[in-house]
Design an enzyme around this catalytic site. Sequence first.
Site, PDB file in Angstrom:
ATOM      1  N   LYS A 261      17.222   3.808   0.620  1.00  0.00           N
ATOM      2  CA  LYS A 261      16.294   3.145  -0.298  1.00  0.00           C
ATOM      3  C   LYS A 261      17.075   2.584  -1.475  1.00  0.00           C
ATOM      4  O   LYS A 261      17.421   3.296  -2.413  1.00  0.00           O
ATOM      5  CB  LYS A 261      15.223   4.123  -0.785  1.00  0.00           C
ATOM      6  CG  LYS A 261      14.048   3.435  -1.475  1.00  0.00           C
ATOM      7  CD  LYS A 261      13.250   2.621  -0.480  1.00  0.00           C
ATOM      8  CE  LYS A 261      12.053   1.963  -1.134  1.00  0.00           C
ATOM      9  NZ  LYS A 261      11.331   1.096  -0.184  1.00  0.00           N
ATOM     10  N   ALA A 455       7.857  -4.734   4.567  1.00  0.00           N
ATOM     11  CA  ALA A 455       8.680  -3.563   4.263  1.00  0.00           C
ATOM     12  C   ALA A 455       8.001  -2.722   3.202  1.00  0.00           C
ATOM     13  O   ALA A 455       7.185  -3.222   2.428  1.00  0.00           O
ATOM     14  CB  ALA A 455      10.065  -4.016   3.779  1.00  0.00           C
ATOM     15  N   SER A 456       8.354  -1.440   3.186  1.00  0.00           N
ATOM     16  CA  SER A 456       7.772  -0.502   2.222  1.00  0.00           C
ATOM     17  C   SER A 456       6.251  -0.595   2.294  1.00  0.00           C
ATOM     18  O   SER A 456       5.676  -0.365   3.339  1.00  0.00           O
ATOM     19  CB  SER A 456       8.307  -0.776   0.821  1.00  0.00           C
ATOM     20  OG  SER A 456       9.674  -0.456   0.741  1.00  0.00           O
ATOM     21  N   GLY A 457       5.597  -0.956   1.180  1.00  0.00           N
ATOM     22  CA  GLY A 457       4.140  -1.039   1.184  1.00  0.00           C
ATOM     23  C   GLY A 457       3.608  -2.034   2.194  1.00  0.00           C
ATOM     24  O   GLY A 457       2.510  -1.864   2.736  1.00  0.00           O
ATOM     25  N   GLY A 477      10.105  -2.082   7.869  1.00  0.00           N
ATOM     26  CA  GLY A 477      10.377  -0.667   7.610  1.00  0.00           C
ATOM     27  C   GLY A 477      10.507  -0.344   6.147  1.00  0.00           C
ATOM     28  O   GLY A 477       9.554  -0.426   5.390  1.00  0.00           O
TER      29      GLY A 477
END
Length: 644
Positions: A261, A455-457, A477
């Site tokens: 991250k 991605a993420s949210g 992702g």
Amino acid sequence: MSRLLTTTTVAILTKSRSPLHLHPPHFTPTPTYYHNRLLSIPNRTSSIRAVNSSSDTKNDNVKEDNNEDGNSFKSELDNNGSLRSGGDGDYPSGEFEFQQPGAWKSFLVKLRMLIAYPWQRVRKGSVLNLKLRGQISDQVKTRFSSGLSLPQICENLIKAAYDPRISGVCLHIETLNCGWAKIEEIRRHVLDFRKSGKFIIGYAPLWGEKEYYLGCACEELYAPPSAYFSLYGLTAQAQFLGGVLEKVGVQPQVQRIGKYKSAGDQLTRKNISEENREVLNTLLDNIYGNWVDKISQAKGKKKEEIECFINEGVYQIEKLKEDGWITDIKYYDEVTSRLRKKLGMEKPVSFVGYNGYSRVSKWILGLSGGSDEIAVIRASGSITRVHRPYTSNSGIIAEQFIEKIREAYDSRYKAVIIRIDSPGGDALASDLMWREIRLLAKYKPVVASMVDVAASGGYYMAMAAGTIVSENLTLTGSIGVVTGKFNLGKLYEGIGFNKEIISRGRYAELTAGDQRPFRPDEEKLFAESAQNAYNQFRNKAAFSRSMSVDKMEEIAQGRVWSGKDAASRGLVDAIGGFSRAVAIAKHKANIPQDKQVTLVELSKSSPTLPEILIGIMDTTLKQVLDGGLTSSDGVQARMDDIKF
């Protein structure tokens, strides 16, 4: 809540249209609740025909899962494909097949053209002139929209293929500032247009990798003698402000969960981490490899020749013509003269532009209709939970998105496609949308179609759908979270500013105390809170994708994958664009592939004048800052800035 400053930008390619997902932990609406509050549905409709079948897929049974947070999930879904069906199976490809209109349909089209509104009339023998430059949005074009719309570009090419008044297309390509997924989507439609037998030529004064990738899909490619070619390869950039903030006395205190991250690195580090370097190298390999493969196919050259060309650093345009990289060297007026001869015309070529042709209705061309309706919800931009006063209405606002999801419960919609183009944002908002999408998926098929980035949210939303479709290079992702605050103590001291806080409660100053660093107990609580948010995200991803938590942990950790790599790891079900998402939605809703359907855009209403002005100011500020810092409250499920 804590505050984090971070950035988000990205690029990729895919087809058009898609919505989002949520989940409120304390509110579980019943089916009766939704049926009692169904709203009247918007307006915008279109239709599309998808044919054929095959391809990449992954389907597993959804099982009840008690995750580490103690949250219990149950899969009570029927077999309509709303969630993941059991066993492996082929998904329809949605590949475009040009079908020559019959005599009766041709007659109806000519009749409709006679009664068309003046602004929908096009001179016979016209050439569609599409000038592509700058940003390309995945949102549907409205009368107040500025810039280019990916759905409209693709629709114009479909219409032009069937429009007897259009003889061909001239693709005028300028510098493109969008992701590879959007480029791939347009390129696919260029190749589909060529199936009609009409000509499509490309012209560009400036060529980079994206521009050439798109242009070489045309049957002919022209450039002026002074054209500038910069086909030298691809780069990925990461910027760091750690040293700058240190010099001005600002200490970012960031909690990012997941070793990959990288959101937050820009604020805390002075150089790239090995994990981030690994991710960027992998993404570059995928993008570069795809570029070489497609150019090789288009130009009939070996991959070794393509790589040799890139490494030679060719800049003479004569060399490009000599080696077959472009068709010829011509100024634009010479290209139009060639078109006139091609069309056998003595008068100047009649061009119809993007804006003008966008007003031509699909109904006139017999491309609309179909009794079965599929709802399309588009979600683009960063994610926030609520709309704040005096801010633009751009981005994904969870409360507005949820309303669109609830509209989709209407029985007239046989399936729903959520079109996602988002690097993430507010983790709470993402979770609320995840919940709502899962609830909808209990009653009808829901397909997530991912554009440049999910991605993420953005992926949090997608994983609630029964089927996830992405392009090969969709950034996917980044299952991880980041949050933090600034310690401004040294900055305050340097400028002579003082701040005193009187508080009650052990952790009252957790985020309010920006004049000092965390105490050890505060830092521990802050870290545990972020870890808890990550656990929820990861565990719901595991449940949604029918994986064990341990298996999901291996591919989570905040890592960004290309769509192709994400598919091989079970994060994505099928590779393709919007047409494939439509084909899969029809398949899940038991609609024959050769049957026309009506796509209903559940888009937000036209913006008000203040929102338009605010949007212009936001765009201008963003251009000035060029991906500068943005401030957000709370834990963020957000992907870091990636520039290719």
